[in-house]
Design an enzyme around this catalytic site. Sequence first.
Site, PDB file in Angstrom:
ATOM      1  N   ASP A  35       3.273  -4.405   7.905  1.00  8.52           N
ATOM      2  CA  ASP A  35       2.034  -3.641   7.778  1.00  8.52           C
ATOM      3  C   ASP A  35       0.894  -4.660   7.920  1.00  8.52           C
ATOM      4  O   ASP A  35       0.597  -5.416   7.001  1.00  8.52           O
ATOM      5  CB  ASP A  35       2.015  -2.958   6.404  1.00  8.52           C
ATOM      6  N   GLN A  89      -4.361  -5.275   6.970  1.00  7.80           N
ATOM      7  CA  GLN A  89      -5.364  -6.200   6.410  1.00  7.80           C
ATOM      8  C   GLN A  89      -5.310  -7.581   7.038  1.00  7.80           C
ATOM      9  O   GLN A  89      -6.068  -8.469   6.632  1.00  7.80           O
ATOM     10  CB  GLN A  89      -5.179  -6.326   4.887  1.00  7.80           C
ATOM     11  N   HIS A 135       0.872  -1.181   0.000  1.00 12.02           N
ATOM     12  CA  HIS A 135       0.000   0.000   0.000  1.00 12.02           C
ATOM     13  C   HIS A 135       0.912   1.235   0.000  1.00 12.02           C
ATOM     14  O   HIS A 135       2.027   1.185   0.524  1.00 12.02           O
ATOM     15  CB  HIS A 135      -0.831  -0.063   1.282  1.00 12.02           C
ATOM     16  N   LYS A 165     -10.492  -0.711  10.689  1.00 10.53           N
ATOM     17  CA  LYS A 165     -10.679  -1.877   9.817  1.00 10.53           C
ATOM     18  C   LYS A 165     -11.031  -3.108  10.638  1.00 10.53           C
ATOM     19  O   LYS A 165     -11.234  -4.191  10.093  1.00 10.53           O
ATOM     20  CB  LYS A 165      -9.402  -2.145   9.016  1.00 10.53           C
ATOM     21  N   CYS A 214      -4.742   2.599  -3.612  1.00 14.16           N
ATOM     22  CA  CYS A 214      -3.491   3.049  -2.990  1.00 14.16           C
ATOM     23  C   CYS A 214      -2.377   2.028  -3.198  1.00 14.16           C
ATOM     24  O   CYS A 214      -1.567   1.773  -2.289  1.00 14.16           O
ATOM     25  CB  CYS A 214      -3.660   3.324  -1.490  1.00 14.16           C
TER      26      CYS A 214
HETATM   27  N1  PMP Z   1      -1.761  -0.721   4.615  1.00  9.73           N
HETATM   28  C1  PMP Z   1      -2.724  -1.461   4.052  1.00  9.73           C
HETATM   29  C2  PMP Z   1      -2.379  -2.839   3.552  1.00  9.73           C
HETATM   30  C3  PMP Z   1      -4.014  -0.955   3.944  1.00  9.73           C
HETATM   31  O1  PMP Z   1      -4.976  -1.693   3.367  1.00  9.73           O
HETATM   32  C4  PMP Z   1      -4.291   0.337   4.439  1.00  9.73           C
HETATM   33  C5  PMP Z   1      -5.683   0.924   4.335  1.00  9.73           C
HETATM   34  N2  PMP Z   1      -6.294   0.771   3.102  1.00  9.73           N
HETATM   35  C6  PMP Z   1      -3.262   1.053   5.014  1.00  9.73           C
HETATM   36  C7  PMP Z   1      -2.010   0.497   5.097  1.00  9.73           C
HETATM   37  C8  PMP Z   1      -3.482   2.435   5.567  1.00  9.73           C
HETATM   38  O2  PMP Z   1      -4.336   2.388   6.661  1.00  9.73           O
HETATM   39  P1  PMP Z   1      -4.931   3.726   7.289  1.00  9.73           P
HETATM   40  O3  PMP Z   1      -5.552   4.481   6.158  1.00  9.73           O
HETATM   41  O4  PMP Z   1      -5.940   3.227   8.279  1.00  9.73           O
HETATM   42  O5  PMP Z   1      -3.804   4.457   7.909  1.00  9.73           O
END
Ligand code: PMP
Length: 407
Positions: free
Chosen positions: A200, A203, A123, A226, A365
């Site tokens: 990270d 997910q 991401h 999430k 993203c």
């Molecule tokens: N890493 C991953 C794999 C994600 O899916 C996301 C959210 N889509 C993020 C980081 C960023 O998370 P946040 O917007 O809650 O900071």
Amino acid sequence: MIQDIDRIREDFPILSRQLYGRPLVYLDNTATSETPREVVEAVVNGYTRTKANVHRGVHTLSQEATELQEAARRKVAEFVNASSHEEIIFTRGTTEALNLVASSFGGMVLGEGDELILTVMEHHANIVPWQLLQSRIGFKLRVVPMLPDGSLDLEAYRSMFNTRTRLVSCCHASNVLGTVNPVKEMIAFAHTKGVPVVIDGAQAVPHIKVDVRDLDADFYAFSAHKMYGPTGVGVLYGKRSWLEKMPPYQGGGEMIESVSFEKTTFAELPFKFEAGTPDFIGISALSKGIEFMERIGIDNIAAHEHELLEYTTGRLLAEVPGIRIFGQAPGKCAIISFLVGHEHHYDMGMLLDKLGIAVRTGHHCAQPLMQALGVEGVVRASFAVYNTREEADLFIAALKRVAAMLS
Ligand code: PMP
């Protein structure tokens, strides 16, 4: 398995909304999950009963608010099996957690000419913070490619290590492909080379059991919103041995021991990394999100979502001509990213919305991953514990209708 899904759904008032005269089918859980009543009530109680700034007052409300926040810290520590609640830093989300690690830890271990290993499925939150640091320091990014089924090329990963490798940062689960990476093995390999690993987990934590000590992760980041929790709260787990050595990320109140114009000293863990007033009401409500997950059982959540994934994937492949599903790695989590023929992801998402189906469209993203897949964007449907087979049926029927309309 999940016994009474109707009871679970009753806990989520938003799920009974109608859109365009149809029942809402919420399949955008990867972006954010919906929130159970008990979490919303914890937020309301925070504002109506205990709101006072944390760690500052001797008065009762401040002590109650502090205790709620610190109880949440203990709860999170227990949930991911950290050695101590002092290894749990509250942030605004995974994004801020990864920025903290990149800026503070990355700045400490990466020098000019060194190498950092990322993967192609990251991401942007696990790419851009490193690039910001890179522009200051001048290290090299190495990117692990993937195999055709969307799993990581582990041979390539292992071959990337050399004497300049200082750090690995990798997602536990991909927000596009659903791939669950073998991070325990990847961490073990990196450690044989003396290289720490940042995970990270945005997910992974909502869908699979995460034990940071079993993984031996050096850092692990995730977001409350999430995992049935409130917005605006995230977690960074870090090994105490690293956190103690790292410089603070932001300066301000709460993170100091003493301040003078000549010299400032910093607070103990975890407060050294928590400058300013945190979202203490959100943090305390996260406890309730975790309790919700624990009550159902993370294994039951995973099994339920997996069943929906298998069912939906099977039917889509059999019944939607021209569908391409991106990411078919064994053991993937319940995310289906797809395109149908040459139809634009955005058109499909808009039309599905008119039929009451909430899916996400775009690059998610993950633009480098889109480039690797050779597409500009995809449609993504993703499941959570409250989704049902009937909703999967509504989604499939709607998609067939949309595909027919567009072609
Ligand atoms: N890493 C991953 C794999 C994600 O899916 C996301 C959210 N889509 C993020 C980081 C960023 O998370 P946040 O917007 O809650 O900071």
